[in-house]
Design an enzyme around this catalytic site. Sequence first.
Site, PDB file in Angstrom:
ATOM      1  N   ARG A 156       0.702   4.018  -5.519  1.00 37.36           N
ATOM      2  CA  ARG A 156       0.450   5.229  -4.580  1.00 37.36           C
ATOM      3  C   ARG A 156       0.339   4.480  -3.219  1.00 37.36           C
ATOM      4  O   ARG A 156       0.861   5.093  -2.152  1.00 37.36           O
ATOM      5  CB  ARG A 156      -0.964   5.628  -4.839  1.00 37.36           C
ATOM      6  CG  ARG A 156      -0.923   6.831  -5.548  1.00 37.36           C
ATOM      7  CD  ARG A 156      -2.193   6.955  -6.637  1.00 37.36           C
ATOM      8  NE  ARG A 156      -2.070   5.776  -7.518  1.00 37.36           N
ATOM      9  CZ  ARG A 156      -1.567   5.638  -8.648  1.00 37.36           C
ATOM     10  NH1 ARG A 156      -0.948   6.652  -9.156  1.00 37.36           N
ATOM     11  NH2 ARG A 156      -1.416   4.524  -9.087  1.00 37.36           N
ATOM     12  N   THR A 157      -0.322   3.468  -2.974  1.00 34.02           N
ATOM     13  CA  THR A 157      -0.570   3.037  -1.696  1.00 34.02           C
ATOM     14  C   THR A 157       0.644   2.541  -0.834  1.00 34.02           C
ATOM     15  O   THR A 157       0.746   3.041   0.368  1.00 34.02           O
ATOM     16  CB  THR A 157      -1.775   1.711  -1.800  1.00 34.02           C
ATOM     17  OG1 THR A 157      -2.860   2.389  -2.438  1.00 34.02           O
ATOM     18  CG2 THR A 157      -2.194   1.337  -0.319  1.00 34.02           C
ATOM     19  N   LYS A 203       7.035 -20.087  -3.605  1.00 32.13           N
ATOM     20  CA  LYS A 203       7.385 -21.496  -3.521  1.00 32.13           C
ATOM     21  C   LYS A 203       6.277 -22.380  -2.693  1.00 32.13           C
ATOM     22  O   LYS A 203       6.560 -23.389  -2.404  1.00 32.13           O
ATOM     23  CB  LYS A 203       8.687 -21.459  -2.364  1.00 32.13           C
ATOM     24  CG  LYS A 203       9.820 -20.672  -2.684  1.00 32.13           C
ATOM     25  CD  LYS A 203      10.778 -20.688  -1.693  1.00 32.13           C
ATOM     26  CE  LYS A 203      11.852 -19.563  -1.787  1.00 32.13           C
ATOM     27  NZ  LYS A 203      12.599 -19.494  -0.481  1.00 32.13           N
ATOM     28  N   ARG A 214      -1.552  -5.916   0.924  1.00 30.12           N
ATOM     29  CA  ARG A 214      -2.574  -5.888  -0.147  1.00 30.12           C
ATOM     30  C   ARG A 214      -2.448  -7.367  -0.860  1.00 30.12           C
ATOM     31  O   ARG A 214      -1.447  -7.870  -0.801  1.00 30.12           O
ATOM     32  CB  ARG A 214      -2.133  -4.771  -1.534  1.00 30.12           C
ATOM     33  CG  ARG A 214      -2.897  -5.161  -2.704  1.00 30.12           C
ATOM     34  CD  ARG A 214      -2.492  -3.836  -3.646  1.00 30.12           C
ATOM     35  NE  ARG A 214      -3.197  -2.836  -3.099  1.00 30.12           N
ATOM     36  CZ  ARG A 214      -3.052  -1.951  -4.217  1.00 30.12           C
ATOM     37  NH1 ARG A 214      -2.393  -1.889  -5.112  1.00 30.12           N
ATOM     38  NH2 ARG A 214      -3.939  -0.530  -3.480  1.00 30.12           N
ATOM     39  N   HIS A 225     -11.244  -1.333   0.042  1.00 26.63           N
ATOM     40  CA  HIS A 225      -9.701  -0.379   0.294  1.00 26.63           C
ATOM     41  C   HIS A 225      -9.935   0.445   1.192  1.00 26.63           C
ATOM     42  O   HIS A 225     -10.173   2.003   0.702  1.00 26.63           O
ATOM     43  CB  HIS A 225      -9.361   0.102  -1.456  1.00 26.63           C
ATOM     44  CG  HIS A 225      -7.941   0.455  -1.466  1.00 26.63           C
ATOM     45  ND1 HIS A 225      -7.178   0.826  -0.346  1.00 26.63           N
ATOM     46  CD2 HIS A 225      -7.458   0.754  -2.620  1.00 26.63           C
ATOM     47  CE1 HIS A 225      -6.008   1.266  -1.237  1.00 26.63           C
ATOM     48  NE2 HIS A 225      -6.113   0.965  -2.323  1.00 26.63           N
TER      49      HIS A 225
HETATM   50  N1   CP Z   1      -5.284   3.924  -5.658  1.00 26.80           N
HETATM   51  C1   CP Z   1      -4.335   2.912  -5.572  1.00 26.80           C
HETATM   52  O1   CP Z   1      -4.659   1.895  -4.783  1.00 26.80           O
HETATM   53  O2   CP Z   1      -3.371   3.088  -6.157  1.00 26.80           O
HETATM   54  P1   CP Z   1      -2.085   2.055  -6.366  1.00 26.80           P
HETATM   55  O3   CP Z   1      -2.742   0.681  -7.078  1.00 26.80           O
HETATM   56  O4   CP Z   1      -1.143   2.441  -7.450  1.00 26.80           O
HETATM   57  O5   CP Z   1      -1.724   1.811  -5.053  1.00 26.80           O
END
Ligand code: CP
Length: 305
Positions: free
Chosen positions: A51-52, A80, A101, A129
């Site tokens: 999603r993110t 590496k 991320r 998040h």
């Molecule tokens: N909610 C969320 O962070 O989903 P993903 O891990 O799929 O990005």
Amino acid sequence: MNKNSLVSISDYTKDDIWRIIQSAKSFEEQPNRSVLQGKIAATLFFEPSTRTRLSFETAVNRLGGKIIGFADAATSSSSKGETLKDTISMVSNYVDLIIMRHHLEGAARYASEITNVPVINAGDGANQHPTQTMLDIYSIYKTQGTLDNIHITMVGDLKYGRTVHSLIFGMSHFNPTFHFVAPEELRLPEVYKNFCDKHNIRYYEHTEFSEDVINVSDILYMTRVQRERFTDLIEYEKVKNVYILRNKMLANSKDNLRVLHPLPRVNEIAYDVDDNPKAYFIEQAKNGMYVREAIICDVLGIPCK
Ligand code: CP
């Protein structure tokens, strides 16, 4: 360092949160705009995501910008041995925005301190998040008509769930009441309870996921047990199925109750909940696209009304 980076939801004041909500509403009405023409964003995902990453990339595309990046650190030179510092410095040469991320807590803050390009934290370990929190807050606002005085019940992995930790901070401006439902092994860390105490936020801890707690809730925020954060998978096996929401458990819930989940779900929400009008987690994920359009424009200083 770029002062517009978003690395923690605590970077946002109450006014900032309202500004993003108003902007997200406007993007929901008109999602396609050519405000990022000539701009390039990098999505650097050192941890898996559906999603993110895809909603960020959709947001950039809908705004007329371009995307580079990777969805798997194994395909980048970090495999590496390249340091995060060098990776960020390199990518900063190419782009106008970094969306990142990483499995290490504090990685986004560190990245933001070594580049002049704005950094958006798309999740750092069990820490934060913030863009998920903004879409959660937007979803709460849309479903409840207000952000004030909401009873939020958070269920599952409150120890490692970064979306839980961010949401506590984000909702702290709006006089919430929290119910924290978790087994002993996955209880909310003290730092977040201390934060609630300091800000006079009411909270109650439960180990039983009962209809009593569901029936006083406006928002039921289910979470997945975060297998990837466990060092001992035997410990994960003990708690992985600890709470499962089933449709019959919602029978006496409030009319305005909505079930949220940051997703992905594993088995903590039974599929018979999906057709209940109180299930909101798919719409919640869709809201992420509008909120991320708003946040991208905000960090780049692009006015969007
Ligand atoms: N909610 C969320 O962070 O989903 P993903 O891990 O799929 O990005």
